[in-house]
Design a protein around this motif. Structure first.
Motif, PDB file in Angstrom:
ATOM      1  N   GLY A  31      10.872  58.311 103.682  1.00 51.71           N
ATOM      2  CA  GLY A  31      10.559  59.365 102.706  1.00 51.71           C
ATOM      3  C   GLY A  31      10.669  58.829 101.283  1.00 51.71           C
ATOM      4  O   GLY A  31       9.808  59.095 100.430  1.00 51.71           O
ATOM      5  N   VAL A  52      13.320  65.205 102.390  1.00 52.73           N
ATOM      6  CA  VAL A  52      12.564  65.119 103.643  1.00 52.73           C
ATOM      7  C   VAL A  52      13.514  65.228 104.836  1.00 52.73           C
ATOM      8  O   VAL A  52      13.267  65.960 105.797  1.00 52.73           O
ATOM      9  N   HIS A  56      13.451  68.248 107.512  1.00 48.47           N
ATOM     10  CA  HIS A  56      13.109  67.994 108.914  1.00 48.47           C
ATOM     11  C   HIS A  56      14.204  68.519 109.847  1.00 48.47           C
ATOM     12  O   HIS A  56      13.910  69.218 110.818  1.00 48.47           O
ATOM     13  N   LEU A 139       7.295  68.106  98.944  1.00 48.94           N
ATOM     14  CA  LEU A 139       8.265  68.480  99.982  1.00 48.94           C
ATOM     15  C   LEU A 139       7.801  69.737 100.720  1.00 48.94           C
ATOM     16  O   LEU A 139       7.984  69.854 101.938  1.00 48.94           O
ATOM     17  N   PHE A 142       5.253  68.677 103.124  1.00 48.59           N
ATOM     18  CA  PHE A 142       5.893  68.008 104.251  1.00 48.59           C
ATOM     19  C   PHE A 142       6.448  69.044 105.237  1.00 48.59           C
ATOM     20  O   PHE A 142       6.226  68.953 106.452  1.00 48.59           O
TER      21      PHE A 142
END
Ligand code: ZN
Length: 174
Positions: A31, A52, A56, A139, A142
């Protein structure tokens, strides 16, 4: 097998395999490299990489909360979550009696269902941040794509350990 207990969260006992810690570090590094390559200064890139990682694993845990909530409603609750690699497994009592297929189906659908709600939320956030751009928008994109491709759609891929495999196995069984 080595497993680190991480305590209890939202009524679930949470643990991690060593592979989860490796994935955690690798994701942070990747990331940060991606953010650096996109022109962020080093410290901002490290921060973005950490963002990140947080997004996640938060998305992963929310997906599991979807399973836990569905399981609670079937009357056959989930005990915990075990993180491994980039993913995790739902833990159920090892001595659970044979359950009807529909209980397994409802528990399996809970995760992707909640992740789909997260995808919609992330989509709204992407729209809201689009004019500002920058790391925050990156972000948000993502989180949107991670939840869409991994936790909502990806979980249906029949890979053996996925929700899709559980659904294929239990669908229509009494
Ligand atoms: Zn799942």
């Amino acid at each position: 097998v080595t497993e680190y207990p991480l305590g209890r969260l939202a009524g679930l006992s949470v643990s991690a395999r060593p592979s989860a810690l490796i994935a955690f570090a690798a994701t942070w590094l990747l990331g940060a490299c991606a953010a650096f390559a996109l022109g962020q200064p080093l410290l901002a890139a490290l921060g973005a990489g950490l963002g990140v990682v947080v997004l996640h694993w938060l998305s992963e845990f929310v997906h599991q909360l979807g399973h836990a909530w569905a399981a609670q409603r079937t009357g056959h609750p989930m005990l915990g979550v075990r993180f491994w690699g980039l993913l995790s497994s739902s833990l159920y009592p090892p001595d659970e009696p044979a359950l009807p297929g529909r209980v397994h189906v409802r528990r399996a659908l809970g995760g992707p269902a909640l992740s789909t709600v997260v995808v919609l939320g992330c989509g709204i956030i992407v729209q809201a941040l689009a004019p500002a751009g920058g790391v925050a928008l990156g972000l948000a994109w993502f989180a949107f794509l991670d939840n869409l491709l991994v936790f909502a759609l990806g979980s249906f891929l029949p890979l053996g350990f996925t929700d899709g495999s559980a659904l294929l196995h239990w669908w229509g069984k009494s």
